[in-house]
Motif scaffolding. Sequence first.
Motif, mmCIF file in Angstrom:
data_model
loop_
_atom_site.group_PDB
_atom_site.id
_atom_site.type_symbol
_atom_site.label_atom_id
_atom_site.label_comp_id
_atom_site.label_asym_id
_atom_site.label_seq_id
_atom_site.Cartn_x
_atom_site.Cartn_y
_atom_site.Cartn_z
ATOM 1 N N HIS A 194 11.360 51.521 0.185
ATOM 2 C CA HIS A 194 12.723 51.329 0.677
ATOM 3 C C HIS A 194 13.120 49.865 0.852
ATOM 4 C CE1 HIS A 194 12.738 55.645 1.508
ATOM 5 N NE2 HIS A 194 11.567 55.487 2.115
ATOM 6 N N GLY A 195 12.223 48.955 0.697
ATOM 7 C CA GLY A 195 12.575 47.557 0.825
ATOM 8 C C GLY A 195 12.115 46.952 2.137
ATOM 9 N N PRO A 196 12.160 45.628 2.234
ATOM 10 C CA PRO A 196 11.647 44.950 3.434
ATOM 11 C C PRO A 196 12.494 45.186 4.675
ATOM 12 C CG PRO A 196 12.654 43.377 1.932
ATOM 13 C CD PRO A 196 12.599 44.678 1.205
ATOM 14 N N VAL A 197 13.815 45.372 4.512
ATOM 15 C CA VAL A 197 14.674 45.580 5.685
ATOM 16 C C VAL A 197 14.318 46.885 6.383
ATOM 17 C CG1 VAL A 197 17.044 45.867 6.467
ATOM 18 C CG2 VAL A 197 16.526 44.228 4.653
ATOM 19 N N ALA A 198 14.211 47.956 5.606
ATOM 20 C CA ALA A 198 13.836 49.239 6.197
ATOM 21 C C ALA A 198 12.429 49.200 6.773
ATOM 22 C CB ALA A 198 13.941 50.345 5.152
ATOM 23 N N ALA A 199 11.529 48.447 6.148
ATOM 24 C CA ALA A 199 10.155 48.352 6.648
ATOM 25 C C ALA A 199 10.128 47.665 8.011
ATOM 26 C CB ALA A 199 9.291 47.592 5.646
ATOM 27 N N ARG A 200 10.868 46.576 8.149
ATOM 28 C CA ARG A 200 10.918 45.894 9.453
ATOM 29 C C ARG A 200 11.555 46.782 10.517
ATOM 30 N NH1 ARG A 200 12.218 41.350 6.106
ATOM 31 N NH2 ARG A 200 14.446 41.711 6.485
ATOM 32 N N ASP A 201 12.589 47.516 10.119
ATOM 33 C CA ASP A 201 13.253 48.395 11.082
ATOM 34 C C ASP A 201 12.312 49.505 11.541
ATOM 35 O OD1 ASP A 201 16.092 49.281 12.183
ATOM 36 O OD2 ASP A 201 15.104 51.076 11.410
ATOM 37 N N ARG A 202 11.574 50.116 10.620
ATOM 38 C CA ARG A 202 10.640 51.173 10.989
ATOM 39 C C ARG A 202 9.525 50.641 11.882
ATOM 40 N NH1 ARG A 202 13.601 55.469 10.334
ATOM 41 N NH2 ARG A 202 14.310 55.788 8.205
ATOM 42 N N LEU A 203 9.028 49.472 11.558
ATOM 43 C CA LEU A 203 7.951 48.896 12.360
ATOM 44 C C LEU A 203 8.432 48.582 13.769
ATOM 45 C CD1 LEU A 203 5.008 47.988 12.219
ATOM 46 C CD2 LEU A 203 5.813 45.717 11.562
ATOM 47 N N ALA A 204 9.644 48.043 13.894
ATOM 48 C CA ALA A 204 10.196 47.765 15.215
ATOM 49 C C ALA A 204 10.427 49.052 16.003
ATOM 50 C CB ALA A 204 11.507 46.981 15.084
ATOM 51 N N SER A 205 10.873 50.117 15.320
ATOM 52 C CA SER A 205 11.090 51.399 15.990
ATOM 53 C C SER A 205 9.782 51.959 16.545
ATOM 54 C CB SER A 205 11.714 52.400 15.020
ATOM 55 O OG SER A 205 12.967 51.934 14.544
ATOM 56 N N ILE A 206 8.710 51.840 15.769
ATOM 57 C CA ILE A 206 7.419 52.349 16.227
ATOM 58 C C ILE A 206 6.914 51.547 17.417
ATOM 59 C CG2 ILE A 206 5.002 52.633 15.563
ATOM 60 C CD1 ILE A 206 5.949 53.294 12.772
ATOM 61 N N LEU A 207 7.066 50.229 17.371
ATOM 62 C CA LEU A 207 6.601 49.402 18.477
ATOM 63 C C LEU A 207 7.395 49.685 19.754
ATOM 64 C CD1 LEU A 207 6.078 45.986 16.641
ATOM 65 C CD2 LEU A 207 4.322 47.582 17.433
ATOM 66 N N ILE A 208 8.710 49.832 19.626
ATOM 67 C CA ILE A 208 9.528 50.121 20.804
ATOM 68 C C ILE A 208 9.204 51.505 21.367
ATOM 69 C CG2 ILE A 208 11.901 50.506 21.579
ATOM 70 C CD1 ILE A 208 12.770 48.373 19.576
ATOM 71 N N THR A 209 9.027 52.495 20.484
ATOM 72 C CA THR A 209 8.672 53.836 20.941
ATOM 73 C C THR A 209 7.317 53.844 21.629
ATOM 74 O OG1 THR A 209 9.934 54.759 19.104
ATOM 75 C CG2 THR A 209 8.378 56.220 20.213
ATOM 76 N N THR A 210 6.377 53.076 21.104
ATOM 77 C CA THR A 210 5.065 52.996 21.738
ATOM 78 C C THR A 210 5.160 52.371 23.122
ATOM 79 O OG1 THR A 210 4.046 52.770 19.547
ATOM 80 C CG2 THR A 210 2.725 52.132 21.454
ATOM 81 N N GLY A 211 5.952 51.300 23.249
ATOM 82 C CA GLY A 211 6.118 50.689 24.564
ATOM 83 C C GLY A 211 6.762 51.630 25.568
ATOM 84 N N ALA A 212 7.775 52.375 25.120
ATOM 85 C CA ALA A 212 8.420 53.335 26.023
ATOM 86 C C ALA A 212 7.456 54.444 26.432
ATOM 87 C CB ALA A 212 9.662 53.927 25.357
#
Length: 382
Positions: free
Chosen positions: A92-110
């Motif tokens: 999907h490209g680097p933009v979607a990859a960064r967004d998915r990675l940030a979503s996982i990190l935020i979900t893990t913190g929550a």
Amino acid sequence: MAATRAIAPKPDEKPDISDKSAEVAMRAPRRRPRAWRWADVGEFAGSAASALLLTWLIFDRFLPFRIQGVAFAVAWYALTLPIYWLVVRDGHGPVAARDRLASILITTGAALALSPIFLVVGYVTIRGLGVIDFGFLTETMELTGPLSEAGDGGLLHSLVGTLQQLGIATLIAVPLGVLTAVYLSEITGPLARPTRLVADAMTALPSIVAGLFVYSIVVIRTGWGFSGFAGSLALTILMLPTVTIAAEQVLRVVPGSLREAALALGSPYWRSVLLVVLPTARAGLATAVILGMARVVGETAPVLLTVGGTNILNVNPFSDYQDNIPLFVFNQIRSSKETFVERAWGGALLLLILVLVLFVLARLAGGAGPGGKSRRRRGAAK
């Protein structure tokens, strides 16, 4: 008015490719990086499975010693992130990859932040479910001794005391808190600033200070003695600043145009506040009241110094000695008998349910807007 004519392109001119690409892009479904699809879930599951196998290979084959438990889970999580990032970046490209990675990190913190709450609620529920039954809610500890089973006796006397003390504290704190909020938001006299300062400071007041104050003034000086009413006064001191600050914030949300319309119709200012401002904010005021009740229902230190505690049913809050649920849990947990400790877990679960009910009621009351209509009803009306 002259009609406009379309100008046809010349034979030697090339068609505008940019317009066609823009039209195709507009017709194509829009890709939203934040929206998870089943394909995205499959990619994450595959990445997690690959990371699990790689972690097992490293820990079981390459390391000279065995490591299990938390270290294995941390290594698995650390390997899942780069593998999933590479998979999403390739598809999907680097933009979607960064967004998915940030979503996982935020979900893990929550999840890490909420895990202690779920652990506490789950542990109290597991320990307390084995004790709570119909007899636990309808019996007292009057005929229960040290050798009795955990299912013998109950906290009816504590439940009645809790409801009475909370009701008296609400009857005293709510009118005073709402009147103070009206003064701070509508009148704004010379005492508004020091009053707001005192209210803000009282929100951080330790609960034992309120208990000591009522103990020294009411229980000792006046000779009233331990009673449910003395405990209600201590709870009132803790409940008053919460209701005041929450009600003030609600009244400030009421549009000023409503006040101006009432004054333009010739209504006195006090009448506009009483018949326009307060009815408009009644849903928020109800939320403030319920939050104040939930704030004090589980306090132990004030009632420990003012109520006294008893094992019999006392329905008169003005007589000597009464009990409530936090005091019941405190007295039961002090014993070395396992049966007493099990009853304490049952009382803690009942108190947890009571607080949960109050917060649900506050949520339902807070979902109503001006005029008392909830968001769902306002959406159906539209």
